[in-house]
Design a protein around this motif. Structure first.
Motif, PDB file in Angstrom:
ATOM      1  N   ALA A   1       0.832  -1.208   0.000  1.00  0.00           N
ATOM      2  CA  ALA A   1       0.000   0.000   0.000  1.00  0.00           C
ATOM      3  C   ALA A   1       0.863   1.253   0.000  1.00  0.00           C
ATOM      4  N   ALA A   2       0.556   2.188  -0.897  1.00  0.00           N
ATOM      5  CA  ALA A   2       1.348   3.419  -0.968  1.00  0.00           C
ATOM      6  C   ALA A   2       1.324   4.188   0.348  1.00  0.00           C
ATOM      7  N   LYS A   3       0.184   4.146   1.040  1.00  0.00           N
ATOM      8  CA  LYS A   3       0.059   4.921   2.282  1.00  0.00           C
ATOM      9  C   LYS A   3       1.066   4.464   3.340  1.00  0.00           C
ATOM     10  N   THR A   4       1.522   3.228   3.253  1.00  0.00           N
ATOM     11  CA  THR A   4       2.501   2.706   4.214  1.00  0.00           C
ATOM     12  C   THR A   4       3.789   3.513   4.192  1.00  0.00           C
ATOM     13  N   TYR A   5       4.095   4.125   3.053  1.00  0.00           N
ATOM     14  CA  TYR A   5       5.377   4.812   2.874  1.00  0.00           C
ATOM     15  C   TYR A   5       5.226   6.329   2.884  1.00  0.00           C
TER      16      TYR A   5
ATOM     17  N   GLY B   1     -11.320   5.979  -2.839  1.00  0.00           N
ATOM     18  CA  GLY B   1     -11.047   5.695  -1.436  1.00  0.00           C
ATOM     19  C   GLY B   1      -9.578   5.453  -1.170  1.00  0.00           C
ATOM     20  N   ALA B   2      -8.912   4.739  -2.069  1.00  0.00           N
ATOM     21  CA  ALA B   2      -7.484   4.484  -1.885  1.00  0.00           C
ATOM     22  C   ALA B   2      -6.684   5.779  -2.001  1.00  0.00           C
ATOM     23  N   LEU B   3      -7.108   6.658  -2.908  1.00  0.00           N
ATOM     24  CA  LEU B   3      -6.466   7.971  -3.027  1.00  0.00           C
ATOM     25  C   LEU B   3      -6.566   8.736  -1.713  1.00  0.00           C
ATOM     26  N   PHE B   4      -7.781   8.825  -1.171  1.00  0.00           N
ATOM     27  CA  PHE B   4      -7.972   9.640   0.026  1.00  0.00           C
ATOM     28  C   PHE B   4      -7.286   9.026   1.251  1.00  0.00           C
ATOM     29  N   GLN B   5      -7.174   7.712   1.300  1.00  0.00           N
ATOM     30  CA  GLN B   5      -6.439   7.102   2.403  1.00  0.00           C
ATOM     31  C   GLN B   5      -4.947   7.422   2.303  1.00  0.00           C
ATOM     32  N   LEU B   6      -4.438   7.486   1.069  1.00  0.00           N
ATOM     33  CA  LEU B   6      -3.055   7.919   0.873  1.00  0.00           C
ATOM     34  C   LEU B   6      -2.888   9.378   1.283  1.00  0.00           C
ATOM     35  N   VAL B   7      -3.814  10.229   0.855  1.00  0.00           N
ATOM     36  CA  VAL B   7      -3.735  11.648   1.210  1.00  0.00           C
ATOM     37  C   VAL B   7      -3.785  11.821   2.729  1.00  0.00           C
ATOM     38  N   GLN B   8      -4.668  11.060   3.407  1.00  0.00           N
ATOM     39  CA  GLN B   8      -4.751  11.176   4.864  1.00  0.00           C
ATOM     40  C   GLN B   8      -3.439  10.767   5.522  1.00  0.00           C
ATOM     41  N   ALA B   9      -2.800   9.731   4.985  1.00  0.00           N
ATOM     42  CA  ALA B   9      -1.511   9.308   5.542  1.00  0.00           C
ATOM     43  C   ALA B   9      -0.456  10.401   5.352  1.00  0.00           C
ATOM     44  N   LEU B  10      -0.495  11.098   4.229  1.00  0.00           N
ATOM     45  CA  LEU B  10       0.424  12.212   4.001  1.00  0.00           C
ATOM     46  C   LEU B  10       0.146  13.350   4.974  1.00  0.00           C
ATOM     47  N   ILE B  11      -1.140  13.625   5.203  1.00  0.00           N
ATOM     48  CA  ILE B  11      -1.514  14.655   6.179  1.00  0.00           C
ATOM     49  C   ILE B  11      -1.024  14.264   7.566  1.00  0.00           C
ATOM     50  N   ASP B  12      -1.224  13.007   7.935  1.00  0.00           N
ATOM     51  CA  ASP B  12      -0.806  12.534   9.252  1.00  0.00           C
ATOM     52  C   ASP B  12       0.704  12.677   9.457  1.00  0.00           C
ATOM     53  N   ASN B  13       1.448  12.642   8.356  1.00  0.00           N
ATOM     54  CA  ASN B  13       2.900  12.772   8.435  1.00  0.00           C
ATOM     55  C   ASN B  13       3.369  14.186   8.098  1.00  0.00           C
ATOM     56  N   ASN B  14       2.412  15.115   8.013  1.00  0.00           N
ATOM     57  CA  ASN B  14       2.706  16.533   7.768  1.00  0.00           C
ATOM     58  C   ASN B  14       3.498  16.736   6.469  1.00  0.00           C
ATOM     59  N   LYS B  15       3.064  16.001   5.417  1.00  0.00           N
ATOM     60  CA  LYS B  15       3.717  16.091   4.121  1.00  0.00           C
ATOM     61  C   LYS B  15       2.869  16.917   3.162  1.00  0.00           C
ATOM     62  N   ASP B  16       3.542  17.720   2.344  1.00  0.00           N
ATOM     63  CA  ASP B  16       2.838  18.557   1.372  1.00  0.00           C
ATOM     64  C   ASP B  16       2.599  17.769   0.089  1.00  0.00           C
ATOM     65  N   VAL B  17       1.354  17.748  -0.345  1.00  0.00           N
ATOM     66  CA  VAL B  17       0.996  17.061  -1.589  1.00  0.00           C
ATOM     67  C   VAL B  17       0.039  17.950  -2.366  1.00  0.00           C
ATOM     68  N   ASP B  18       0.165  17.939  -3.678  1.00  0.00           N
ATOM     69  CA  ASP B  18      -0.748  18.685  -4.547  1.00  0.00           C
ATOM     70  C   ASP B  18      -1.801  17.724  -5.074  1.00  0.00           C
ATOM     71  N   LEU B  19      -3.047  18.161  -5.044  1.00  0.00           N
ATOM     72  CA  LEU B  19      -4.175  17.271  -5.354  1.00  0.00           C
ATOM     73  C   LEU B  19      -5.061  17.908  -6.413  1.00  0.00           C
ATOM     74  N   VAL B  20      -5.318  17.164  -7.492  1.00  0.00           N
ATOM     75  CA  VAL B  20      -6.249  17.600  -8.536  1.00  0.00           C
ATOM     76  C   VAL B  20      -7.377  16.587  -8.595  1.00  0.00           C
ATOM     77  N   LEU B  21      -8.569  17.008  -8.185  1.00  0.00           N
ATOM     78  CA  LEU B  21      -9.746  16.140  -8.185  1.00  0.00           C
ATOM     79  C   LEU B  21     -10.637  16.488  -9.368  1.00  0.00           C
ATOM     80  N   LEU B  22     -11.134  15.458 -10.035  1.00  0.00           N
ATOM     81  CA  LEU B  22     -11.970  15.615 -11.228  1.00  0.00           C
ATOM     82  C   LEU B  22     -13.349  15.032 -10.913  1.00  0.00           C
ATOM     83  N   PRO B  23     -14.298  15.850 -10.471  1.00  0.00           N
ATOM     84  CA  PRO B  23     -15.559  15.335  -9.932  1.00  0.00           C
ATOM     85  C   PRO B  23     -16.373  14.500 -10.910  1.00  0.00           C
ATOM     86  N   ARG B  24     -16.303  14.778 -12.229  1.00  0.00           N
ATOM     87  CA  ARG B  24     -17.150  14.061 -13.192  1.00  0.00           C
ATOM     88  C   ARG B  24     -16.388  13.024 -14.009  1.00  0.00           C
TER      89      ARG B  24
END
Length: 787
Positions: A682-686, A708-731
Motif C-alpha cells: 500500500a502506498a500509504k505505508t510509505y 477511497g485508496a487515493l484519500f487514504q493515501l492523502v490522509q496518511a500524508l496529512i498525518d505525516n505533515n507532508k505537502d501534496v498537490d491534489l487535482v480532483l476531477l468530480p465528473r
C-alpha cells in the motif's frame, strides 16, 4: 487532408498536442479486416483524402477498390432523415458488406446502402452486436432486465427464456463490478449455444453477498443534490466474492439443468467463464465443459458437465506455486481450444518456464504431447484447424536477433514437428485474433470485434501489420504458407515535427537481466546541453507497455504518443519494462508475485536511467516520473520510497492499495489477503518518505481504481505533515481528463523544467474526442424543419 500543423506559437502546448494526437493524424497504420463469405474477399476501413473509405479486396489477387465512403452514406442518411449529419462523427454500427450492399445501424435504426446505385433504404433488423446468434442463424439470445430472452430473427417475436433473474443475481451477465466496460462494448449474453441449437450453456452471476464500494457523484449534471452510487465490488479481504452458477437451459421449454459442482468464483479480471473462454460444448450437444480457476488462481480444473443429468467429473488439473496463467494477457480470452471430432483440447501452460501449447485427451485427461516448445513465448493462437491438424500462432522472441517481445506468425502440427515462421521480415508482426482484447477499442466505434480477423475463414490467407518504432507500419495480405499476395496499406501523414524514439537495451538492478525500453529525446535536442528526464512508467504485472511497433493499433501506442507529448517540454522521456511485467519468460514476469509494489521494479528504472546518463546529457538532479492507473501507483511509490532520485512526480488514477482493488487482481498478483502482507504494497505505508514534489490526479467517478485508496493515501500524508498537490476531477472516471493532462504539463514545466507554464493553455485527450463521437451517435438527429 493536410499534415497537422505544429506551430508552437499558436498556444502554449501546441507542439505537445500535435504529438499527443499523432495517432489520430497517422493514416492507415492499423488495418482491421472483415472477411466476406468463406474468405474470397474482405473489406476494411481506411482513411483517404476525402475521409473514411471502405475498401473491398479480392483475396486471391490482392486487387481492391473503394466501394463507398462514409461521407456518401452520411449524405444519403441526411437526405432520408431530413437532418444534418456530420460524416466525420457518424458511426456505422455493425457494418457488414455483401455483394454490392452494405448494412448497418445508425441512431438505433437499421439501413441498407446499395453502393453501386448510391441508394439508402430503411432495412429490417438482421442482427445486433448485443445478440448471441444460434448456430442456424434463426434465433438470437439477448439480455433484458437481468434475464435471457430469445428473439426469432425472421418474425421479430421475443420471449423470456429465464424469468427469475434480478439485479444482483442475473442470468448471462457479468459481475456488477465489470458491467461499466460491458455496457460500452456490448451487452452480449455470457453463454454458448449448443451445436444443435437446442440449449444454451450459461451462468447466473451472484452478487447478492458482495458489499458495496460506493461512489459519490458530487457534481451531477442534472441536480445539485449529490448521488450515492452503490458499486458492488469484491475485495481481497471479503470471505465470498462474485460467483457463477453453471446451468444448461433448454431453449424451447426453459428447463434448467444445473451442474452439480460448487459455484465458480470470479477470477482474472472479474471475467465470466464465457468472456474468458473457459466454457464450451462437446460435439454431441449433451456434454459441456468448464474450467474452475480457484480463488487465488493457483489451480485450474477442467470439468466435464453432463447437461442431461447435471453430473460432473474432473478431467485434469494444473497448479502453480505462484499464479497460473491460461493466456498471455489476463484481459484476453484463455488460449484453450477444443478440437471437434477427436475429443482433444489444446491447452496453454507456462510449466516449462515459457508459454507453450499442449495437447490433452478430454476423455481420459491424459497429456498427449507438447505442441510447441523452446526458449520463446507463444503470444497468441490465431487458429486451430481440426482438418489439417495445424495451429497458427504468434511467437515472441523466436527470431534470435530481435527482442524477446517481437512477434512473428508461425504454424506447426498438433501431432508434433518443427515450427515454421510464416513471415520473417524484421519488426513486430500483428495478426488480429477474432474478438481479442486489442480490438475492444473498435467496439466503441460500432465495429463488431468478433467480425474482425487477420485470418480468412477458410484458412487460406492471413493479413499482418508489420512495424517497428522507427518507421510507419505496412500491412500485407499473404497466403497461409507465407507467400505475399499484396501490400494493402502503408502508414502515412506523420506530423512534421515527429521525432522517432531510440530503442535501448539496458541492465536491470541485478546487473544481469536485460530490460528493454524507448528513449525520447527533447524537442530541439542539442547534445552539448544537459536535460531533465521524465520516466513514463506503468507499474502493473499484467502487461508490458514499451511499444514494439508504431501506430499499428496496439495498446502501447498510447505510451508512444504520450511520451512524445512529454518530450516537447524539452526533456528526455523514458519508457521501460522492468522485471515483474508481462510477455517475457515466467521467471521475469513472476518476479513481482507477492510483491505488487515491485512490478516493473523501480530499482530497475533507477539503474536504467543511471546507465543512460553515461551515454546522454541527462541531468540526474532533475528526474521526474509519471504514470496512470498502475503507472500512477508506481509513480506514487517512487515519490514516497525513492524521492532522493525522483524529485518531481505526477500520478494519475492510481490503484494505491490492492486491498481496495478488485479481489481477483490482488489475489492473483499479490496473494491471498493477510493484513500485514497487504500493508507492504500500500502506498500509504510509505507516506513518511515523501521529500520531493508530488501531484495526485484522480477522477471521483473512477469505478476501477477507487478514490477511497487515493484519500487514504492523502490522509496518511496529512498525518505525516507532508505537502501534496491534489487535482480532483468530480465528473471523470478512470482518465486524466483534459484538465488533469494540462495540469500535469504545468507541474513538470514549473517544478522540473524551472519555467512558468503558459497562461490559458489547454490539452485535449484523443479519448475524449472518441467519447464525444459516441455521444453524438446515441440520439437520433433532429429534423431540419424542427430545428
Amino acid at each position: 487532408m493536410d499534415k497537422p500543423s505544429s506551430d508552437s506559437s499558436s498556444s502554449g502546448y501546441a507542439l505537445a498536442q500535435v504529438a499527443l494526437s499523432a495517432g489520430e493524424a497517422v493514416r492507415n497504420g492499423a488495418v482491421y479486416p472483415h472477411w466476406i463469405g468463406i474468405g474470397d474477399r474482405l473489406w476494411y476501413e481506411r482513411r483517404g483524402d476525402k475521409g473514411v473509405e471502405y475498401r473491398v479486396v479480392e483475396a486471391e489477387t490482392g486487387e481492391g477498390r473503394i466501394a463507398f465512403t462514409r461521407a456518401e452514406v452520411a449524405e444519403a442518411l441526411a437526405a432520408l432523415l431530413e437532418a444534418d449529419i456530420d460524416g466525420e462523427m457518424l458511426i456505422l454500427r455493425g457494418l457488414k458488406i455483401a455483394g454490392d450492399r452494405a448494412t448497418f445501424d445508425a441512431f438505433g435504426e437499421s439501413y441498407a446502402y446499395d453502393f453501386t446505385k448510391h441508394e439508402l433504404t430503411a432495412a429490417k433488423k438482421e442482427g445486433d452486436l448485443n445478440w448471441l446468434i444460434s448456430p442456424d442463424g434463426g434465433r438470437a439470445a439477448f439480455l433484458r432486465d437481468n434475464n435471457i430472452w430469445i428473439r426469432d430473427i425472421e418474425s421479430g417475436a421475443e420471449r423470456g427464456l429465464t424469468t427469475d433473474g434480478v439485479e444482483r443475481n442475473a442470468y448471462g451477465d457479468s459481475p456488477l463490478a465489470r458491467r461499466v466496460l460491458k455496457k460500452m462494448t456490448g451487452q452480449t449474453v455470457e453463454g454458448r449455444w449448443s451445436p444443435d441449437g437446442k440449449r444454451i450453456l450459461t451462468a447466473q452471476v451472484d452478487d447478492r453477498h458482495v458489499p458495496d464500494l460506493p461512489l459519490t457523484e458530487f457534481a451531477p449534471l442534472d441536480d445539485v443534490r449529490t448521488r450515492h452510487i452503490p458499486n458492488p465490488t469484491s475485495l481481497p479481504a471479503d470471505p465470498k466474492v462474485s460467483e457463477f452458477r453453471m446451468v444448461s437451459i433448454d431453449v424451447e421449454t426453459g428447463k434448467q439443468v444445473e451442474a452439480r459442482y460448487p459455484r465458480l468464483s470470479a477470477v482474472r479480471m472479474n471475467d465470466t467463464p464465457f468472456s474468458a473462454n473457459l466454457a464450451w460444448w462437446g460435439d454431441d450437444g449433451h456434454s459441456a465443459y468448464f474450467i474452475d480457476i480457484e480463488r487465488g488462481e493457483q489451480t485450474a480444473r477442467v470439468i466435464a458437465f453432463d447437461t442431461d443429468t447435471g453430473a460432473v467429473r474432473e478431467v485434469f488439473s494444473e497448479s502453480a506455486a505462484t499464479y497460473l496463467d491460461l493466456s498471455v494477457n489476463v484481459y484476453a480470452p484463455a488460449l484453450i481450444y477444443p478440437i471437434p471430432g477427436t475429443n482433444e483440447l489444446v491447452w496453454y501452460s507456462e510449466r516449462s518456464g515459457h508459454g507453450h501449447l499442449y495437447l490433452y485427451d478430454l476423455a481420459t485427461g491424459a497429456l498427449r504431447r507438447p505442441i510447441t516448445e523452446g526458449a520463446w513465448q507463444l503470444r497468441e493462437v490465431l487458429h486451430v484447424d481440426a482438418q489439417s491438424r495445424q495451429v497458427l500462432f504468434l511467437a515472441a522472441g523466436i527470431a534470435p536477433d530481435e527482442e524477446p517481445y517481437t512477434c512473428k506468425p508461425c504454424s506447426t502440427s498438433l501431432d508434433g514437428g518443427a515450427v515454421k515462421v510464416l513471415s520473417g521480415e524484421p519488426g513486430d508482426h500483428i495478426v488480429w485474433r477474432r474478438g481479442e482484447f486489442g480490438l475492444v477499442g473498435q467496439s466503441f466505434f460500432g465495429h463488431d470485434r468478433f467480425d474482425i480477423s487477420g485470418l480468412s475463414p477458410d484458412g487460406r490467407f492471413f493479413i499482418e501489420t508489420v512495424g517497428a518504432v522507427e518507421h510507419l507500419p505496412k500491412t500485407y495480405l499473404r497466403r497461409i504458407e507465407g507467400a505475399l499476395v499484396a501490400t494493402l496499406e502503408e502508414g502515412s501523414n506523420l506530423p512534421d515535427d515527429w521525432t522517432w524514439p531510440e530503442a535501448v537495451t539496458l541492465k536491470a538492478a541485478d546487473r544481469t537481466t536485460d530490460i528493454h525500453g524507448l528513449l525520447f529525446k527533447p524537442h530541439g535536442y542539442d547534445p552539448a546541453k544537459s536535460y531533465p528526464l521524465i520516466d513514463n512508467i506503468y507499474g502493473g504485472p499484467q502487461v508490458n507497455v514499451v511499444p514494439k511497433s508504431a501506430f499499428a493499433g496496439s495498446y502501447a501506442d498510447t505510451y508512444l504518443t504520450d511520451s512524445a507529448h512529454l518530450a516537447t517540454l524539452g526533456c528526455f522521456v523514458l519508457v521501460i519494462d522492468g522485471r515483474g511485467t508481462a510477455n517475457r519468460e515466467r521467471a521475469f514476469r513472476e518476479a513481482s508475485y507477492g510483491a505488487a509494489h515491485t512490478a516493473s521494479n523501480l530499482e530497475d528504472h533507477i539503474a536504467a536511467i543511471r546507465q543512460l546518463a553515461q551515454r546522454y546529457p541527462i541531468d540526474l538532479e532533475h528526474v521526474g516520473i509519471t504514470g496512470f492507473s498502475g503507472g500512477g501507483y508506481a509513480t506514487a511509490l517512487a515519490a514516497l520510497r525513492f524521492g532522493d532520485f525522483f524529485k518531481v512526480a505526477v500520478a494519475g488514477g492510481g490503484n494505491y492499495d490492492q486491498a481496495l482493488f478488485w479481489h481477483c487482481w490482488g489475489e492473483r498478483y499479490h496473494g491471498r489477503f493477510e493484513p500485514e502482507h497487504y500493508a507492504a504494497q500500500a502506498a500509504k505505508t510509505y507516506a513518511a518518505g515523501l521529500t520531493g514534489k508530488l501531484m495526485l490526479v484522480h477522477g471521483l467517478m473512477d469505478t476501477g481504481c477507487h478514490p477511497g485508496a487515493l484519500f487514504q493515501l492523502v490522509q496518511a500524508l496529512i498525518d505525516n505533515n507532508k505537502d501534496v498537490d491534489l487535482v480532483l476531477l468530480p465528473r471523470e472516471g478512470h482518465t486524466w481528463g483534459d484538465y488533469g493532462a494540462r495540469r500535469r504539463l504545468d507541474y513538470f514545466t514549473r517544478h522540473l523544467m524551472g519555467e512558468e507554464p503558459p497562461a490559458g493553455a489547454t490539452v485535449s485527450l484523443p479519448v475524449h474526442a472518441a467519447m464525444a463521437r459516441l455521444k453524438a451517435n446515441a440520439v437520433r438527429p433532429a429534423r431540419r424543419d424542427a430545428q
